[in-house]
Write a protein that holds these residues in place. Structure first.
Motif, short mmCIF file in Angstrom:
data_model
loop_
_atom_site.label_atom_id
_atom_site.label_comp_id
_atom_site.label_asym_id
_atom_site.label_seq_id
_atom_site.Cartn_x
_atom_site.Cartn_y
_atom_site.Cartn_z
N HIS A 200 108.23 7.96 33.94
CA HIS A 200 107.03 7.18 33.66
C HIS A 200 107.16 6.45 32.33
CE1 HIS A 200 102.89 5.96 33.74
NE2 HIS A 200 102.61 6.64 32.65
N CYS A 201 107.69 7.17 31.35
CA CYS A 201 107.89 6.60 30.02
C CYS A 201 108.87 5.42 30.08
CB CYS A 201 108.42 7.69 29.09
SG CYS A 201 109.00 7.09 27.51
N LEU A 202 109.97 5.58 30.82
CA LEU A 202 110.96 4.50 30.91
C LEU A 202 110.37 3.26 31.57
CD1 LEU A 202 114.28 6.33 31.86
CD2 LEU A 202 113.62 5.32 29.65
N ARG A 203 109.53 3.51 32.60
CA ARG A 203 108.88 2.37 33.26
C ARG A 203 107.99 1.61 32.28
NH1 ARG A 203 108.94 5.31 38.33
NH2 ARG A 203 107.20 6.60 37.63
N LEU A 204 107.21 2.35 31.50
CA LEU A 204 106.32 1.71 30.52
C LEU A 204 107.12 0.94 29.47
CD1 LEU A 204 103.57 4.41 29.82
CD2 LEU A 204 103.26 2.15 30.84
N VAL A 205 108.20 1.56 29.01
CA VAL A 205 109.02 0.90 27.98
C VAL A 205 109.63 -0.38 28.55
CG1 VAL A 205 111.15 1.10 26.63
CG2 VAL A 205 109.52 3.00 26.65
N ALA A 206 110.14 -0.33 29.79
CA ALA A 206 110.73 -1.52 30.41
C ALA A 206 109.69 -2.63 30.52
CB ALA A 206 111.30 -1.18 31.79
N THR A 208 107.06 -3.00 28.74
CA THR A 208 106.70 -3.46 27.40
C THR A 208 107.74 -4.44 26.86
OG1 THR A 208 105.60 -1.35 27.02
CG2 THR A 208 106.11 -2.67 25.08
N ILE A 209 109.02 -4.09 27.03
CA ILE A 209 110.08 -5.01 26.57
C ILE A 209 109.92 -6.34 27.30
CG2 ILE A 209 112.56 -5.42 26.47
CD1 ILE A 209 112.91 -2.33 26.49
N ASN A 210 109.72 -6.24 28.61
CA ASN A 210 109.59 -7.43 29.45
C ASN A 210 108.43 -8.31 29.00
OD1 ASN A 210 110.56 -8.96 31.48
ND2 ASN A 210 110.16 -7.51 33.11
N SER A 211 107.35 -7.67 28.57
CA SER A 211 106.17 -8.46 28.21
C SER A 211 106.36 -9.14 26.85
CB SER A 211 104.92 -7.57 28.19
OG SER A 211 105.00 -6.66 27.13
N VAL A 212 107.25 -8.61 26.02
CA VAL A 212 107.52 -9.26 24.74
C VAL A 212 108.43 -10.48 24.95
CG1 VAL A 212 108.64 -8.98 22.49
CG2 VAL A 212 107.23 -7.13 23.41
N LEU A 213 109.33 -10.39 25.93
CA LEU A 213 110.22 -11.52 26.23
C LEU A 213 109.43 -12.53 27.05
CD1 LEU A 213 113.34 -9.53 27.48
CD2 LEU A 213 112.92 -10.34 25.16
N ARG A 214 109.04 -13.61 26.44
CA ARG A 214 108.15 -14.52 27.16
C ARG A 214 108.87 -15.72 27.75
NH1 ARG A 214 104.55 -13.95 22.83
NH2 ARG A 214 103.13 -12.19 23.13
N ARG A 215 110.04 -16.06 27.22
CA ARG A 215 110.70 -17.27 27.73
C ARG A 215 111.42 -16.94 29.04
NH1 ARG A 215 114.60 -18.89 23.02
NH2 ARG A 215 115.40 -16.87 23.74
N PRO A 216 111.39 -17.87 30.00
CA PRO A 216 112.00 -17.60 31.30
C PRO A 216 113.50 -17.31 31.20
CG PRO A 216 110.86 -19.74 31.30
CD PRO A 216 110.75 -19.19 29.92
N MET A 217 114.16 -17.85 30.17
CA MET A 217 115.61 -17.66 30.09
C MET A 217 115.99 -16.32 29.47
SD MET A 217 116.26 -20.46 27.18
CE MET A 217 115.34 -20.52 25.67
N ASP A 218 115.02 -15.63 28.83
CA ASP A 218 115.33 -14.31 28.27
C ASP A 218 115.56 -13.33 29.41
OD1 ASP A 218 115.03 -15.35 25.76
OD2 ASP A 218 112.94 -14.71 25.56
N TYR A 219 116.43 -12.39 29.15
CA TYR A 219 116.88 -11.52 30.24
C TYR A 219 116.87 -10.07 29.78
CZ TYR A 219 120.28 -9.47 33.48
OH TYR A 219 120.92 -8.67 34.39
N ILE A 220 116.41 -9.18 30.66
CA ILE A 220 116.46 -7.75 30.34
C ILE A 220 117.10 -7.01 31.50
CG2 ILE A 220 114.04 -7.59 31.09
CD1 ILE A 220 113.82 -4.91 29.76
#
Ligand SMILES: [Mg+2]
Length: 311
Positions: A200-206, A208-220
């Motif tokens: 559950h924690c890993l899902r939330l962290v993922a 959260t990271i994703n929501s900080v990366l706002r540009r379409p070209m950023d990749y996680i």
């Protein structure tokens, strides 16, 4: 999920078919069958067909075999030899049934044969079958590239994507940054709270990271257990440091209890490697550098960012 290319057909996108026949009447018949459901492109000779395929990368080509100049077989061979067009499905359309010819067609990589005179129902059904197969295979392909736990790209996708991004960045001569992220004291978290809470924690962290990366070209992507990697094209070290700090702050702001951490809540550490692609660097050494920077961030107390410009 946002920045993985799922290669599926969104409902509002029509499949693309290139119709190739030297006889305008045949093109007209095929056009009538498919014009409503698909986006169509027409060619009356082999050279034209290849040029259109290279340009629009259709899903399927309905390819007449008997044409003056380049035959359908020649066109097929040409398309299959080019990695860019090799994946396009080819259905041969032929005026007479000939077993030897069909064998040759399949050996060249065709997916099906249609015989003239064209029967609209059979032809439509065959084409529909090919589209169904292609959709299924594209979907499987995209599922295979997703991390099932967190929904972000997985390591396999990263391995495909990173060299592409690297090439783009070398072409554009713009800086690129790689951020390696690792959840602090995660093993202790799993030990105390159990694997379900850990997931559950890993899902939330993922997320959260994703929501900080706002540009379409950023990749996680999920890099390993509790490790994530972000690729930030067109981003110098200064920008990457800011971005990584925002991620570190956002994860802390989740306030996920972690009594076995010195912070008493879940935190993350980040290591950055940035590069001007004009220099003589490989993306492999970039990852290595980001990893070393992450190690420094950990050594220095965690919940922080370290970065280095590679030259
Ligand atoms: Mg013909």
């Amino acid at each position: 999920m946002d920045n993985i290319e799922l290669n599926q057909y969104p409902n509002d996108t029509k499949g693309k078919i290139v119709i190739v026949d030297d006889q305008p009447l045949n093109i007209k018949i095929l056009h009538q069958i498919f014009s409503e459901e698909y986006e169509l492109f027409m060619a009356t000779n082999g050279e034209q067909a290849i040029a259109i395929c290279q340009k629009v990368l259709p899903d399927l080509v309905l390819l007449d075999i008997e044409m003056p100049g380049m035959s359908g077989f020649d066109v097929c061979q040409h398309l299959k030899a080019d990695p860019e067009t090799a994946g396009i499905g080819i259905i041969f359309v032929t005026g007479h049934f000939d077993e030897v010819q069909e064998v040759k067609g399949f050996q060249l990589g065709a997916v099906d044969f249609i015989h003239k005179p064209i029967n609209p129902i059979i032809t439509a059904a065959r084409v529909k079958n090919q589209f169904t197969l292609k959709r299924q295979s594209d979907l499987l392909h995209s599922i295979a590239l997703l991390d099932s736990l967190t929904g972000v790209a997985n390591r396999r996708h990263l391995d495909q994507r990173l060299p592409e991004l690297w090439k783009q960045c070398c072409r554009s001569k713009l800086p690129l940054s790689i951020v390696m992220l690792d959840v602090d004291f995660f093993k202790r978290f799993n030990d105390r709270y159990g694997h379900q809470e850990g997931d559950h924690c890993l899902r939330l962290v993922a997320q959260t990271i994703n929501s900080v990366l706002r540009r379409p070209m950023d990749y996680i992507a999920r890099y390993g257990g509790e490790e994530f990697i972000c690729i930030l094209p067109e981003t110098p070290l200064s920008g990457a440091l800011q971005m990584a700090q925002r991620i570190v702050d956002a994860v802390r702001a989740l306030h996920i209890e972690h009594l076995d951490s010195c912070f008493k809540e879940i935190t993350i550490s980040a290591g950055i490697a940035s590069v001007q692609p004009t220099s003589d660097v490989t993306w492999f050494s970039l990852i290595e550098t980001a990893d070393q920077q992450l190690y420094h961030a950990k050594e220095n107390g965690r919940n922080q960012v370290f970065g280095l410009e590679v030259s």
